[in-house]
Structure formats: structure tokens, C-alpha cells
Motif scaffolding. Structure first.
Motif, PDB file in Angstrom:
ATOM      1  N   ALA A  47       4.330   6.949   2.466  1.00 31.31           N
ATOM      2  CA  ALA A  47       3.984   7.287   3.848  1.00 31.31           C
ATOM      3  C   ALA A  47       5.047   8.164   4.492  1.00 31.31           C
ATOM      4  N   ASN A  48       6.290   7.955   4.080  1.00 28.59           N
ATOM      5  CA  ASN A  48       7.415   8.703   4.651  1.00 28.59           C
ATOM      6  C   ASN A  48       8.295   9.247   3.541  1.00 28.59           C
ATOM      7  N   ILE A  49       8.844  10.420   3.763  1.00 30.36           N
ATOM      8  CA  ILE A  49       9.846  11.000   2.860  1.00 30.36           C
ATOM      9  C   ILE A  49      10.959  11.554   3.740  1.00 30.36           C
ATOM     10  N   GLY A  88       0.836  -1.190   0.000  1.00 33.80           N
ATOM     11  CA  GLY A  88       0.000   0.000   0.000  1.00 33.80           C
ATOM     12  C   GLY A  88       0.870   1.237   0.000  1.00 33.80           C
ATOM     13  N   GLY A  89       0.589   2.156   0.896  1.00 35.90           N
ATOM     14  CA  GLY A  89       1.398   3.368   0.953  1.00 35.90           C
ATOM     15  C   GLY A  89       2.528   3.317   1.952  1.00 35.90           C
ATOM     16  N   MET A  90       2.732   2.168   2.656  1.00 30.10           N
ATOM     17  CA  MET A  90       3.760   2.111   3.699  1.00 30.10           C
ATOM     18  C   MET A  90       5.149   1.944   3.102  1.00 30.10           C
ATOM     19  N   VAL A  91       5.584   3.002   2.474  1.00 31.36           N
ATOM     20  CA  VAL A  91       6.893   3.048   1.823  1.00 31.36           C
ATOM     21  C   VAL A  91       7.578   4.350   2.216  1.00 31.36           C
ATOM     22  N   ASN A  92       8.871   4.274   2.495  1.00 27.41           N
ATOM     23  CA  ASN A  92       9.672   5.472   2.709  1.00 27.41           C
ATOM     24  C   ASN A  92      10.485   5.742   1.445  1.00 27.41           C
ATOM     25  N   MET A  93      10.613   7.035   1.086  1.00 23.30           N
ATOM     26  CA  MET A  93      11.463   7.416  -0.039  1.00 23.30           C
ATOM     27  C   MET A  93      12.454   8.474   0.432  1.00 23.30           C
ATOM     28  N   ASP A  94      13.732   8.263   0.108  1.00 20.36           N
ATOM     29  CA  ASP A  94      14.805   9.191   0.483  1.00 20.36           C
ATOM     30  C   ASP A  94      15.155  10.107  -0.681  1.00 20.36           C
ATOM     31  N   LEU A  95      15.366  11.384  -0.367  1.00 21.66           N
ATOM     32  CA  LEU A  95      15.874  12.357  -1.332  1.00 21.66           C
ATOM     33  C   LEU A  95      17.120  12.999  -0.764  1.00 21.66           C
ATOM     34  N   ILE A  96      17.984  13.509  -1.632  1.00 28.12           N
ATOM     35  CA  ILE A  96      19.190  14.214  -1.191  1.00 28.12           C
ATOM     36  C   ILE A  96      19.218  15.592  -1.832  1.00 28.12           C
TER      37      ILE A  96
END
Length: 516
Positions: free
Chosen positions: A366-368, A334-342
Motif C-alpha cells: 500500500a505504501n512505498i 492484505g495489502g496494508m504494508v509499507n516497504m522502505d527503499l534506500i
């Protein structure tokens, strides 16, 4: 830059205070290297140098710092009660170190002509200060004011720290001393990114180590699980990181997670996160495996959605593959995903970062987590150099992130800083309501012991109330790890004994207070 300590009045040797001095030098003048000449010339080093002194009066003591740079000079002074110098040695060290940093910051910023976003704070965990202040009974507003007035933290950063401190307090209420957080390390990646300095190996070059590593890790999991169960210690939250854990095959992931379920006391584990990290390692079979083993959340870390920047960073995938991987992840998690940006990657721009941000928000994780580029020792980016984003450009990127994430319903819940970070900014985790990653808060704010398994793992034994932390290091590299069973076994025994004793002491204190 040459540094001298005036030779009078110092509690202990002046050399004891080199560490806080070098922290401030790195913070204020990151291009300068410390030197400690044996004697000080009459002109204090000509065009540049730093002179640090300590004086004690009848009621007040003070640390003074004179900084000379390019023919300019400025003074800074920080005062404190003289009787503070009569306290226990460790307390004296902290008092003098704090004053030294304050005085150095005054002189340094007067020369630079501007303040830093985090003021005189040099540590990686600024949220600890407002957290402890609020635990002691201060309001969030009072904790913010302390950061601004004592440490000269900018108002936006002070407010950010206080907001994250509240999230830490909310998590701390649910932790017990008979629990530990769990970290499982997989030190392999498909390729090595230009900015990376983690203990990880290019899987193509270390393929023969992967299967033995999985076997060795399962052995350590079994040992740790038996020790914890014997002592009545449970796992409260878990995280599998690396490297990139999904570099392993679905069969290898299944083997590791079966060992976790069969041996570790995870019955009360509130969450289990796995870094899928690189989209070029994600398949439907692997995600199905993770889902079948009860994994709550995965991370897909694009860092950028600009193909030219991905290529410059040594990533062997495109932005389109990130979108494809996120589609697979939504099917399973579902939406329970974290994505990292730099923010601040070479070849990136504020406009490119804004495009990245908008595309990531469209994917609705869900997380960024928004990182600021840090030039880490051992990374290809540091060794080879190249054009970097200016601190001003990084600040624009971070401001865009703050604005867009808040308007999209995300709130900050944990943050940390690193050495050699562009513009002296920070990394911040943002989450939708009810979607924080508890492990990130526990680990970063050191609220509870963390048991680390695998190569490069650092087990942290945390006695939070007494502000004591001990560290036990597993061997760094996979080959060394596989050859060091006796050391690994001994450290797991120590960790299990520590947590059991901490829980016993807590129960004893609770029983005593109830009896009174």
C-alpha cells in the motif's frame, strides 16, 4: 573554511548568526568545517574564506556574503526593508538569517556552477512552507511559485512539496486539540545496519534487557494512559517503531499491546502501524498477534532487493526472505504494508535500484517510502567510509522511482530531508489512494502533539496555531530508561497537562466566537 563577520551593524552579536551560516556551509560545501579566527588578514584568508556583512540604508538593508574558494570568488547580496531591523528581536533574527542564507546561496552556487534541488532551504521539513502558505489562503500554484522564486527550489521539488502540503492539510482538518499521536519505541534489532545511527541495540548483546524493558514500557504505558484519561485526552493515531519492534517475541508483543488496550485512550485511534522492518524477525505467530490486537498496517523494509547490497549493509537476510515475509504479511494484512527503499546504498547501481523497484512493485504494498542515503554520525558506514554512489547516480534512482511509482498509481504524501544526505535530495512516502499513513504526516509536519513512550522517545508538545513546540526526552538507552522512572513520570505528567490545557483554551476560544 574560515568565516568572518564584519563587525558593524549586526543586531545582537554576530556569533548569533553562526547557525544559519553553518547550515548553508553544510548544504553547499559539505566537506568544509567552519572556523572563526579572531582577526581577518588583509587577503581574507588567502585562497579560501567567507566574509559576511550587514549594512543598513535609509529604506533598504542588505546582507552580503563573499565566498573565496580555490582562488575563485563570488558575491551574493540579499536586501530587505530597513524597518525590519526595528522589529522584535526574534523577528529580526529570522529576517537577517533568511537574508544571510539567500546571499550565501547566491555566492555559493555561482562558485559551484549549479543549483541544488531544494535551493537555499536547509531544514528537514520543507513542506511546512507551502502548508502554511495554503492555510493563509494561497493556492497550490502560488505556494509552488514562492518556493521557486524566494528559495530557488527546483520546479519538480516545489511541485512535490505542494502536493505533500495538500495531503497535510487534508489530515489537519481531522485533528483536534484534545488528541495526541502516540509513538512507542522498541530499541532492539537483530543486528545493526551499516547506515543506522538510531538508538537501538543488537538484541544478541542485550538479551537480558529485553524482558525488563518490556515490563518498564508497560509501566510507562499504564501511567500515561491514566494521566490522559483523567484529562480527557485521546490517542488519534499510533506508531510502534524502533529499532525493530518484531525483534520482540509474540508473547512480548502481546504483553505490550494488551497494556496499550487496557490503559491508553485508543478508542478513537484511526490507525495503528507497527514496524516489522527486518524480514528475519517476522513469523506467522507474530503477525497473528499484531492482527488480533487490531494493528492496521505493518512495515517490511527491504531497503534493497540486491543480495550483494544487503550483505554489504550488514543485513542477515536475503531478498528471497523479503518475498517470503511479504507473503505472510499479505495473509494477515492484505495489502496494508509499507516497504522502505534506500537510493544510494554502497555497492548499489541505478540498474540494481531499478530491479529492486520492479520487484517491490510486484509485491504490491500500500505504501512505498523511498529514502536517500544519509551519512549519519555514529553509523558504521560513516566511521568506516567506503565507495558511495555519486549524486548523479542517486538522482537517476530517484527519477526512476518518481516515474514508476506514479505510473503504478502511487502518489507522494509526505517528505522530509536529513543532514549529510547524498545530493541534497529527500525522503518521500508514496501511497495508493486511501492508504496514507496519517501518523507520518502528523509527526513530520508537526501538526499535533506526539506522546513518545520508551527509550529514546522524544515527546513533542505542539501548539500549532502559535508555532510553539516543546520537547521532552526520555532517556536514550534501555538500561538508562529502566533507571529513570522519576524523570519519565514527570515528563508524562507535563505532556498530559499541556494537551489538556491546549484543548481547554481551544474550547474557550470556540465558545467565545460563538457567543459573539
Amino acid at each position: 573554511m574560515r568565516i568572518w563577520f564584519a563587525e558593524h551593524n549586526w543586531p545582537w552579536s554576530p556569533e548569533r548568526y553562526r547557525f544559519p551560516t553553518e547550515q548553508m556551509l553544510l548544504t553547499l560545501f559539505p566537506g568544509e568545517k567552519p572556523e572563526y579566527p579572531e582577526t581577518m588578514p588583509p587577503d581574507m584568508g588567502g585562497s579560501q574564506g567567507i566574509l559576511i556583512g550587514l549594512s543598513r540604508g535609509r529604506t533598504k538593508a542588505s546582507v552580503s556574503v563573499l565566498v573565496k574558494l580555490d582562488g575563485q570568488h563570488r558575491n551574493g547580496v540579499a536586501r530587505f526593508p530597513s524597518d525590519k531591523l526595528d522589529e522584535a528581536q526574534e523577528q529580526v533574527y529570522h529576517t537577517v538569517s533568511h537574508a544571510l542564507k539567500q546571499a550565501f546561496y547566491q555566492a555559493g552556487t555561482a562558485l559551484l556552477g549549479y543549483e541544488l534541488p531544494w535551493g537555499s532551504l536547509t531544514g528537514v521539513r520543507p513542506v511546512k512552507l507551502p502548508t502554511r502558505a495554503m492555510l493563509a489562503g494561497k493556492t497550490a500554484k502560488q505556494a509552488r511559485r514562492e518556493l521557486e522564486e524566494v528559495y530557488r527550489v527546483s520546479p519538480p521539488r516545489a511541485a512535490l512539496a505542494a502536493e505533500c502540503a495538500q495531503a497535510a492539510l487534508d489530515v489537519k482538518r481531522g485533528l483536534t486539540d484534545d488528541g495526541m499521536a502516540l509513538y512507542i519505541g522498541i530499541p532492539f534489532c537483530p543486528t545493526r545496519c551499516a547506515y543506522c545511527s538510531f538508538i537501538s541495540a543488537d538484541v544478541k548483546r542485550s538479551l537480558t534487557l529485553v524482558e525488563p524493558y518490556v515490563d518498564g514500557l508497560c509501566r510507562e504505558i499504564e501511567l500515561a494512559g491514566n494521566l490522559l484519561r483523567e484529562r480527557g485526552v485521546h490517542i488519534s493515531t499510533a506508531y510502534m517503531g524502533g529499532g525493530t519492534p518484531t525483534t520482540l517475541s509474540a508473547k512480548q508483543l502481546h504483553k505490550v499491546l494488551c497494556a496499550v488496550e487496557n490503559f491508553l485512550p485508543v478508542e478513537r485511534c484511526s490507525e495503528f502501524t507497527v514496524e516489522a522492518g527486518r524480514p528475519d524477525t517476522i513469523t506467522a505467530e507474530k503477525l497473528e498477534t499484531l492482527k488480533n490486537h487490531g494493528i492496521h498496517r505493518i512495515s517490511i523494509n527491504p531497503q534493497t532487493m540486491e543480495d550483494s547490497v544487503l550483505h554489504a549493509m550488514g543485513r542477515a537476510h536475503t531478498a528471497a526472505e523479503i518475498v517470503e515475509a511479504m507473503g505472510l504479511a499479505k495473509e494477515h494484512f492484505g495489502g496494508m504494508v509499507n516497504m522502505d527503499l534506500i537510493a544510494g546504498l554502497p555497492a548499489d547501481t541505478p540498474e540494481g535500484f531499478e530491479r529492486t523497484l520492479e520487484q517491490v512493485l510486484e509485491m504490491d504494498p500500500a505504501n512505498i517510502t523511498v529514502h536517500t542515503l544519509a551519512l549519519k554520525k555514529g553509523s558504521r558506514l560513516t566511521e568506516e567510509g567506503g565507495a558511495l554512489c555519486t549524486p548523479e547516480a542517486v538522482e537517476v534512482m530517484l527519477s526512476l522511482a518518481w516515474s514508476r511509482l506514479r505510473s503504478a498509481g502511487y502518489a507522494p504524501y509526505y517528505l522530509y530531508r536529513q543532514k549529510y544526505m547524498s545530493g541534497s535530495f529527500e525522503n518521500v512516502g508514496w501511497a495508493k489512494p486511501g492508504a496514507i499513513c496519517t501518523y507520518n504526516i502528523v509527526m513530520m509536519e508537526e501538526l499535533q502533539s506526539v506522546l513518545s513512550l520508551g527509550a529514546g522517545g522524544i515527546t513533542k508538545l505542539v501548539d500549532y496555531d502559535n508555532r510553539k513546540i516543546a520537547r521532552l526526552n526520555n532517556p536514550k538507552y534501555a538500561k538508562e530508561y529502566l533507571e529513570s522512572w522519576d524523570k519519565i513520570s514527570a515528563s508524562k505528567q507535563t505532556a498530559a497537562d499541556f494537551q489538556a490545557e491546549l484543548a481547554r483554551c481551544t474550547r474557550k476560544e470556540a465558545d467565545g466566537s460563538q457567543g459573539a
